[in-house]
Enzyme design. Structure first.
Site, PDB file in Angstrom:
ATOM      1  CG  PHE A 113      63.284 -24.887  -0.505  1.00  0.00           C
ATOM      2  CD1 PHE A 113      63.733 -25.397  -1.548  1.00  0.00           C
ATOM      3  CD2 PHE A 113      63.027 -25.807   0.601  1.00  0.00           C
ATOM      4  CE1 PHE A 113      63.668 -26.772  -1.902  1.00  0.00           C
ATOM      5  CE2 PHE A 113      63.207 -27.184   0.314  1.00  0.00           C
ATOM      6  CZ  PHE A 113      63.332 -27.570  -0.890  1.00  0.00           C
ATOM      7  N   GLY A 115      59.578 -27.273   0.749  1.00  0.00           N
ATOM      8  CA  GLY A 115      59.964 -28.615   0.309  1.00  0.00           C
ATOM      9  C   GLY A 115      60.107 -29.366   1.679  1.00  0.00           C
ATOM     10  CG  LEU A 136      63.731 -22.104   5.004  1.00  0.00           C
ATOM     11  CD1 LEU A 136      64.601 -22.474   6.033  1.00  0.00           C
ATOM     12  CD2 LEU A 136      64.306 -22.530   3.603  1.00  0.00           C
ATOM     13  CD  GLU A 137      54.443 -23.293   2.095  1.00  0.00           C
ATOM     14  OE1 GLU A 137      53.779 -24.260   2.155  1.00  0.00           O
ATOM     15  OE2 GLU A 137      54.781 -22.181   1.687  1.00  0.00           O
ATOM     16  CB  THR A 138      59.186 -27.831   6.115  1.00  0.00           C
ATOM     17  OG1 THR A 138      58.805 -27.434   7.525  1.00  0.00           O
ATOM     18  CG2 THR A 138      60.458 -27.234   5.846  1.00  0.00           C
TER      19      THR A 138
END
Length: 191
Positions: A113, A115, A136-138
């Site tokens: 994901f 976001g 996860l990439e934020t």
């Protein structure tokens, strides 16, 4: 996969237009970089299909934000390429419904994901129940810090930053007078 890559190449213009409509990125980049890169990735992994090294190779490939907007058109091309039913599945819906169902489902082994931090925290909680792998990439894309001793002429082509704000803005204005960096994404001069 090679046949799908051929179809992506064939539908380059349509896929590039869809991508530009979705994210506002200049058509020249969607057409010249994003969609062709996707085709190249398909061909690269197609090359591994007939190799047997006697072990599992972790290539680290996960879904990336581009070209997600072309998913439905790509699903049509997957079918045309002759992929067996069920090899690639497209699920439409909101993150609250479809995303949550995927994050909690025991049959899903991995979630990737990109976001917001708030959403990532929820995904982590939901995925914990099934101990699934998550990537996860934020946060923002392509962060850049401009220091006082930077080469401003080069840096203004790539960034916006405070610290040396006044000088930077002047250089940036000079640069924007020379190049059309804002405008209609379908104008070939826009980049």
């Amino acid at each position: 996969m090679n046949k799908l890559a051929d179809l992506v190449d064939r539908e380059l213009e349509t896929l590039a237009i869809i991508e530009t409509l979705d994210n506002g990125k200049p058509l020249s980049i969607s057409r010249g970089t994003d969609v062709p890169h996707f085709s190249e990735v398909l061909r690269y992994y197609a090359g591994y299909a007939d190799k047997d090294f006697g072990k599992v190779i972790d290539v680290g490939l996960t879904r990336w934000p581009t070209p997600s907007s072309i998913t439905l058109e790509l699903a049509r091309l997957v079918q045309e390429a002759g992929f067996p039913p069920g090899v690639i599945n497209v699920l439409n819906g909101t993150g609250r419904e479809v995303g949550a169902a995927l994050a909690q489902h025991e049959g899903v082994d991995k979630i990737a994901f990109t976001g917001s931090t708030t959403t990532v925290k929820e995904i982590m909680k939901m995925a914990a129940g099934t101990m699934k792998t998550i990537t996860l990439e934020t946060g923002g894309k392509s962060p850049l810090i401009v220091f006082d001793d930077t080469n401003l002429d080069q840096t203004v082509k790539w960034a916006h930053e405070e610290g040396i704000y006044d000088t930077f803005v002047e250089k940036f204005k000079e640069y924007t007078d020379k190049a059309s960096i804002h405008g209609d994404p379908f104008d070939e001069k826009t980049f």
